[in-house]
Write a protein that holds these residues in place. Structure first.
Motif, PDB file in Angstrom:
ATOM      1  N   ARG A   1       4.184   2.287  15.966  1.00 16.20           N
ATOM      2  CA  ARG A   1       3.026   2.794  15.713  1.00 16.20           C
ATOM      3  C   ARG A   1       2.030   1.780  15.397  1.00 16.20           C
ATOM      4  N   ARG A   2       2.308   0.598  15.740  1.00 13.43           N
ATOM      5  CA  ARG A   2       1.610  -0.622  15.640  1.00 13.43           C
ATOM      6  C   ARG A   2       0.464  -0.682  16.700  1.00 13.43           C
ATOM      7  N   TYR A   3      -0.748  -1.192  16.545  1.00 11.56           N
ATOM      8  CA  TYR A   3      -1.542  -1.116  17.565  1.00 11.56           C
ATOM      9  C   TYR A   3      -2.242  -2.552  17.737  1.00 11.56           C
TER      10      TYR A   3
ATOM     11  N   ILE B   1      -5.179  -9.755   5.692  1.00  9.73           N
ATOM     12  CA  ILE B   1      -4.155  -9.352   4.987  1.00  9.73           C
ATOM     13  C   ILE B   1      -3.575  -8.094   5.604  1.00  9.73           C
ATOM     14  N   LEU B   2      -4.658  -7.389   6.108  1.00  6.44           N
ATOM     15  CA  LEU B   2      -4.381  -5.982   7.153  1.00  6.44           C
ATOM     16  C   LEU B   2      -3.452  -6.400   8.158  1.00  6.44           C
ATOM     17  N   MET B   3      -3.652  -7.400   8.838  1.00  2.00           N
ATOM     18  CA  MET B   3      -2.743  -7.950  10.040  1.00  2.00           C
ATOM     19  C   MET B   3      -1.512  -8.030   9.389  1.00  2.00           C
ATOM     20  N   VAL B   4      -1.149  -8.701   8.301  1.00  2.00           N
ATOM     21  CA  VAL B   4       0.060  -8.807   7.739  1.00  2.00           C
ATOM     22  C   VAL B   4       0.767  -7.512   7.435  1.00  2.00           C
ATOM     23  N   TYR B   5      -0.100  -6.874   6.840  1.00  3.77           N
ATOM     24  CA  TYR B   5       0.523  -5.236   6.492  1.00  3.77           C
ATOM     25  C   TYR B   5       0.965  -4.525   7.861  1.00  3.77           C
ATOM     26  N   GLU B   6       0.288  -4.748   8.710  1.00  2.95           N
ATOM     27  CA  GLU B   6       0.501  -3.877  10.071  1.00  2.95           C
ATOM     28  C   GLU B   6       1.885  -4.356  10.710  1.00  2.95           C
ATOM     29  N   ALA B   7       2.268  -5.473  10.679  1.00  2.00           N
ATOM     30  CA  ALA B   7       3.658  -5.841  10.863  1.00  2.00           C
ATOM     31  C   ALA B   7       4.556  -5.827   9.893  1.00  2.00           C
ATOM     32  N   ARG B   8       4.263  -5.752   8.741  1.00  5.57           N
ATOM     33  CA  ARG B   8       5.361  -5.465   7.508  1.00  5.57           C
ATOM     34  C   ARG B   8       5.470  -4.127   7.026  1.00  5.57           C
ATOM     35  N   VAL B   9       4.411  -3.311   7.091  1.00 14.67           N
ATOM     36  CA  VAL B   9       4.546  -1.837   6.649  1.00 14.67           C
ATOM     37  C   VAL B   9       4.628  -0.932   7.666  1.00 14.67           C
TER      38      VAL B   9
ATOM     39  N   PRO C   1       0.709  -1.049   0.016  1.00 16.67           N
ATOM     40  CA  PRO C   1       0.170  -0.044   0.067  1.00 16.67           C
ATOM     41  C   PRO C   1       0.741   1.195   0.011  1.00 16.67           C
ATOM     42  N   THR C   2       2.288   1.053   0.600  1.00 18.66           N
ATOM     43  CA  THR C   2       2.809   2.439   0.688  1.00 18.66           C
ATOM     44  C   THR C   2       3.765   2.523  -0.730  1.00 18.66           C
ATOM     45  N   ASP C   3       4.137   1.500  -1.459  1.00 19.72           N
ATOM     46  CA  ASP C   3       4.846   1.312  -2.523  1.00 19.72           C
ATOM     47  C   ASP C   3       4.440   0.611  -3.810  1.00 19.72           C
TER      48      ASP C   3
END
Length: 203
Positions: free
Chosen positions: A120-122, A107-115, A37-39
């Protein structure tokens, strides 16, 4: 036709399984792409401005995107094999939507850890995503086994890909616990040639 895909995306895997189940795999040239999502990386943003995969470019050059739209297009092209007539169609579509919702949360869970940067993780947000998956698993176990054990359709394909993704990215969560009927169904469904040949590479 050209399909933009990644071996690790469960949404693209749905399309690949459908292509195999309907005998259309030879009609598609697969282009492997990647991004976040960021790149956007090599994502086909010229075909899908949202920068998501899968994206399909048919012979007429007009791109089709979102896995559910692509699957309906390809199934129609094959004569309507995996989307049954109503009234079963509405359950099939609901089941596919359930699978896609599970995947979006996972997938959002994966992005939270990877991106997202670690500071800033919650964690409550991550657990909230898993709660969606958990509720869906409970519903599949209690209300959907009759449909899952019926004639193959796209709802089953989508759920199979979703459960496989949970193993792939969230194996420690052990989705099988408390869902014996669903686990038994998946073990059989995962043996289909279309599922075995589209398994993602090791995480």
């Amino acid at each position: 036709m050209r399909l933009y895909h990644s071996p690790t995306t469960p949404f693209g895997r749905k399309v690949m399984v459908l292509l195999l189940e309907t005998g259309q795999i030879a009609d598609v040239e697969v282009s492997s792409v990647a991004g976040t999502p960021t790149d956007p990386g090599t994502m086909p943003v010229s075909e899908n401005p949202l920068g998501k995969i899968p994206a399909l470019v048919p012979d007429d050059g007009q791109a089709i995107y979102d896995s559910r739209v692509i699957c309906r297009y390809l199934d129609d092209r094959a004569g309507g094999r995996l989307y049954p007539a109503a009234p079963r169609l509405w359950r099939t579509l609901t089941l596919e939507a359930t699978a896609d919702g599970m995947l979006e949360a996972a997938i959002l869970m994966v992005y939270e850890a990877r991106v997202r940067p670690e500071e800033r993780r919650y964690d409550p947000w991550v657990e909230g995503q898993w709660a969606k998956v958990s509720r869906a698993l409970d519903a599949l176990e209690s209300r959907w086994l009759d449909h899952l054990n019926g004639p193959i359709d796209m709802g089953q394909v989508a759920i199979g890909c979703a459960l496989s993704y949970l193993d792939f990215r969230h194996g420690a969560r052990n989705w099988r616990a408390g869902h014996p009927g669903l686990a038994a169904w998946y073990e059989g469904f995962a043996q289909r040639d279309s599922m075995k040949s589209t398994e993602p590479p090791s995480a």
